[in-house]
Design a protein around this motif. Structure first.
Motif, PDB file in Angstrom:
ATOM      1  N   VAL A 121      50.690  51.905  38.162  1.00 46.11           N
ATOM      2  CA  VAL A 121      51.794  50.948  38.172  1.00 46.11           C
ATOM      3  C   VAL A 121      51.230  49.580  38.545  1.00 46.11           C
ATOM      4  O   VAL A 121      50.540  49.433  39.557  1.00 46.11           O
ATOM      5  N   LYS A 122      51.546  48.575  37.723  1.00 49.84           N
ATOM      6  CA  LYS A 122      51.003  47.234  37.929  1.00 49.84           C
ATOM      7  C   LYS A 122      52.079  46.281  38.441  1.00 49.84           C
ATOM      8  O   LYS A 122      53.198  46.249  37.928  1.00 49.84           O
ATOM      9  N   TYR A 123      51.684  45.488  39.469  1.00 45.04           N
ATOM     10  CA  TYR A 123      52.541  44.440  40.001  1.00 45.04           C
ATOM     11  C   TYR A 123      51.840  43.097  39.816  1.00 45.04           C
ATOM     12  O   TYR A 123      50.775  43.028  39.198  1.00 45.04           O
ATOM     13  N   GLU A 124      52.433  42.044  40.349  1.00 51.57           N
ATOM     14  CA  GLU A 124      51.917  40.708  40.068  1.00 51.57           C
ATOM     15  C   GLU A 124      50.473  40.516  40.537  1.00 51.57           C
ATOM     16  O   GLU A 124      49.644  39.964  39.825  1.00 51.57           O
ATOM     17  N   HIS A 125      50.180  41.020  41.740  1.00 50.93           N
ATOM     18  CA  HIS A 125      48.866  40.756  42.322  1.00 50.93           C
ATOM     19  C   HIS A 125      47.988  41.995  42.454  1.00 50.93           C
ATOM     20  O   HIS A 125      46.770  41.875  42.586  1.00 50.93           O
ATOM     21  N   VAL A 126      48.590  43.178  42.471  1.00 45.92           N
ATOM     22  CA  VAL A 126      47.825  44.411  42.634  1.00 45.92           C
ATOM     23  C   VAL A 126      48.358  45.492  41.699  1.00 45.92           C
ATOM     24  O   VAL A 126      49.462  45.378  41.146  1.00 45.92           O
TER      25      VAL A 126
ATOM     26  N   LEU B 114      39.530  46.877  35.592  1.00 41.04           N
ATOM     27  CA  LEU B 114      39.875  47.220  36.974  1.00 41.04           C
ATOM     28  C   LEU B 114      40.744  48.477  37.033  1.00 41.04           C
ATOM     29  O   LEU B 114      40.584  49.311  37.938  1.00 41.04           O
ATOM     30  N   ALA B 115      41.663  48.623  36.064  1.00 42.15           N
ATOM     31  CA  ALA B 115      42.508  49.819  36.016  1.00 42.15           C
ATOM     32  C   ALA B 115      41.660  51.070  35.782  1.00 42.15           C
ATOM     33  O   ALA B 115      41.853  52.103  36.448  1.00 42.15           O
ATOM     34  N   GLU B 116      40.717  50.979  34.861  1.00 42.05           N
ATOM     35  CA  GLU B 116      39.842  52.107  34.573  1.00 42.05           C
ATOM     36  C   GLU B 116      38.980  52.452  35.784  1.00 42.05           C
ATOM     37  O   GLU B 116      38.785  53.624  36.125  1.00 42.05           O
ATOM     38  N   GLU B 117      38.487  51.412  36.447  1.00 42.01           N
ATOM     39  CA  GLU B 117      37.684  51.612  37.659  1.00 42.01           C
ATOM     40  C   GLU B 117      38.487  52.326  38.734  1.00 42.01           C
ATOM     41  O   GLU B 117      38.000  53.247  39.405  1.00 42.01           O
ATOM     42  N   LEU B 118      39.756  51.903  38.915  1.00 37.01           N
ATOM     43  CA  LEU B 118      40.627  52.513  39.920  1.00 37.01           C
ATOM     44  C   LEU B 118      40.857  53.985  39.628  1.00 37.01           C
ATOM     45  O   LEU B 118      40.769  54.841  40.520  1.00 37.01           O
ATOM     46  N   LEU B 119      41.166  54.302  38.369  1.00 40.19           N
ATOM     47  CA  LEU B 119      41.500  55.684  38.002  1.00 40.19           C
ATOM     48  C   LEU B 119      40.283  56.609  38.029  1.00 40.19           C
ATOM     49  O   LEU B 119      40.433  57.830  37.926  1.00 40.19           O
ATOM     50  N   GLN B 120      39.084  56.046  38.173  1.00 37.54           N
ATOM     51  CA  GLN B 120      37.883  56.867  38.267  1.00 37.54           C
ATOM     52  C   GLN B 120      37.228  56.781  39.643  1.00 37.54           C
ATOM     53  O   GLN B 120      36.153  57.345  39.857  1.00 37.54           O
TER      54      GLN B 120
ATOM     55  N   ARG C 279      43.116  44.742  42.739  1.00 35.94           N
ATOM     56  CA  ARG C 279      43.746  43.477  42.390  1.00 35.94           C
ATOM     57  C   ARG C 279      43.973  43.443  40.875  1.00 35.94           C
ATOM     58  O   ARG C 279      43.354  44.190  40.120  1.00 35.94           O
ATOM     59  N   ARG C 280      44.863  42.575  40.415  1.00 39.92           N
ATOM     60  CA  ARG C 280      45.058  42.370  38.990  1.00 39.92           C
ATOM     61  C   ARG C 280      43.940  41.481  38.439  1.00 39.92           C
ATOM     62  O   ARG C 280      43.442  40.589  39.115  1.00 39.92           O
ATOM     63  N   GLY C 281      43.554  41.727  37.201  1.00 40.64           N
ATOM     64  CA  GLY C 281      42.520  40.934  36.570  1.00 40.64           C
ATOM     65  C   GLY C 281      43.020  39.577  36.112  1.00 40.64           C
ATOM     66  O   GLY C 281      44.214  39.400  35.810  1.00 40.64           O
TER      67      GLY C 281
END
Length: 457
Positions: free
Chosen positions: A333-338, A290-296, A279-281
């Motif tokens: 790639v970031k969107y409005e909600h995710v 959250l982006a860093e968490e996803l990429l790891q 999800r977006r923060g």
């Protein structure tokens, strides 16, 4: 309709400050469509397309394709492999226009095409497995050059439904007013039922039967008013590379998909695997965390690598191995909600292979099935009680000149008889938390669920 009986009339005018959606709102009618691109820099993706004045509808059910002539109501039946039928019913014409998509078939291909489920499925939607239209007039909006190109297919001995002069006059007087719509709160299957199915899949993974299964769930609500207003709200709040609206008369189908399924342009086949979601923060700091968490996240990265490998293997059946390259790898790639992890795989089609062959090999996308596909799809068939239909299928076009561009039909809604339906899935692997996977489906639905929370403007 043979090649010899087709000619084309083309005209280009200035776009000015008018938008593709405003033009569509002015021109729309039952059996019309809008394919709206979120990109403005690429050769193909900078175009948005409107299709009006359907000449033919093609409705597919299992291995049966109905060819319906709109002017006369005549129906012709074709039977056989659905992808081969779609290839054969459309004439091949060299593109002499200035745009990539000047005529052909536009619409969707449902998830079940090519692999009808063994278990009987309830179908809330009562929609065809395939619903593609062939239009007399295509309006192409070049978002980069800010021009509009009108291309009309002319059939020998047939008077066009409307002249290009008349269509241009309509465009000069576009409608700007939004129409009213009211939509209720979405309801879905019980959380406990979904989580129990996740645990069942995890046991199958532990037994070595399958590596991953994408388990989805459907939600529905009531709707009154104009669905096009919902589409407008969706793309305002959740802009995506592939935005589409199809009005089939009895059904309206629209969405904002982040994922290309397959694209073929100038002999190059391109696939864009997407796997890995957060999800977006609420704040910039949380978003970055959250982006860093996803990429790891090892689970998400393994899932993504699996889909990239699937794409490479699929293209290898149509392209020489040395032409296949991963041109983009694990981009965020970031969107409005995710936010998602996205890669791109490209290869050169061998001589004699057709674009629809690339679509067949990529269909349905591993993003919505799992791995290995055959076993994952069997489990989906056993556990999901409703026919997927539009969800996990493909939406886009195949042109007379063998160009093809289809997006994955996710982040989408189908409306019929006063009911609106949405669906989302999560990739279940051995490390999955049942509660977390349920939440992921909620996050993926959020861009559509929130449409019921938007107040009337």
């Amino acid at each position: 309709m043979s090649k010899a009986h087709i000619t084309f009339e083309e005209r280009t005018i200035e776009l000015g400050n008018t938008t593709a959606l405003q033009i569509y709102r002015t021109l729309r009618q039952p059996n019309s469509c809008l394919l709206q691109s979120g990109g403005v820099h690429e050769t193909v993706s900078r175009y948005s397309y409107i299709g009006i004045h359907a000449m033919k509808q093609f409705k597919g059910y299992g291995n049966r394709l109905e060819e319906i002539h709109c002017a006369t109501g005549d129906v012709f039946i074709h039977e056989g492999d659905m992808f081969e039928l779609l290839r054969d019913v459309m004439p091949k014409v060299k593109n002499t226009t200035s745009i990539p998509m000047f005529g052909g078939l536009l619409g969707y291909i449902g998830y079940e095409v090519g692999h009808q489920p063994v278990h009987p499925k309830h179908d809330d939607l009562e929609a065809p497995d395939v619903w593609m239209n062939q239009y007399e007039t295509i309006i192409a909006i070049d978002e980069l050059k800010r021009t509009i190109t009108l291309v009309q297919t002319k059939q020998f001995g047939v008077t066009p439904i409307a002249t290009l002069d008349a269509i241009e006059a309509q465009i000069a007087n576009v409608q700007h007013d939004e129409t009213d719509v009211a939509i209720g709160q979405f309801t879905s299957e019980a959380k406990e039922e979904y989580e129990a199915n996740v645990e069942m899949i995890k046991r199958a993974i532990a037994d070595g039967a399958v590596s991953q299964v994408v388990l989805s769930r459907r939600a529905a609500t009531t709707i009154e008013g104009d669905p096009l207003t919902l589409y407008e709200r969706l793309i305002d709040n959740n802009p995506s590379p592939y935005q589409f609206y199809f009005d089939y008369g009895t059904h309206q189908f629209f969405g904002a998909s982040p994922e290309s399924l397959v694209k073929v342009h100038a002999g190059q086949a391109i696939m864009n695997p997407i796997a890995g979601t957060r999800r977006r923060g609420a704040t910039e700091r949380e978003d970055e965390a959250l982006a860093e968490e996803l990429l790891q996240d090892e689970k998400e990265l393994d899932e993504h690598d699996m889909l990239v490998e699937q794409a490479v293997d699929s293209l290898a059946q149509l392209c020489e191995r040395e032409t296949i390259h991963v041109t983009k790898e694990k981009e965020l790639v970031k969107y409005e909600h995710v936010m998602h992890i996205v890669s791109e795989v490209e290869g050169t089609l061998r001589r004699g292979d057709e674009p629809i062959d690339a679509l067949r090999l990529s269909f349905p996308a591993g993003t919505v099935t799992g791995e290995p596909k055959t076993v994952a799809m069997q489990m989906i068939d056993e556990l999901e009680t409703t026919k997927r239909g539009f969800f996990g299928g493909a939406i886009g076009y195949m042109s007379y000149a063998s160009e093809l561009d289809f997006a994955l039909a996710i982040r989408s809604m189908m409306i019929t008889e006063g009911r609106a339906y949405i669906q989302a899935g999560a990739g279940i692997v051995s490390q999955s938390s049942a509660a977390r996977e349920f939440v992921e489906t909620e996050e993926k639905m959020q861009s559509l669920v929130q449409l019921s929370l938007v107040e009337e403007r």
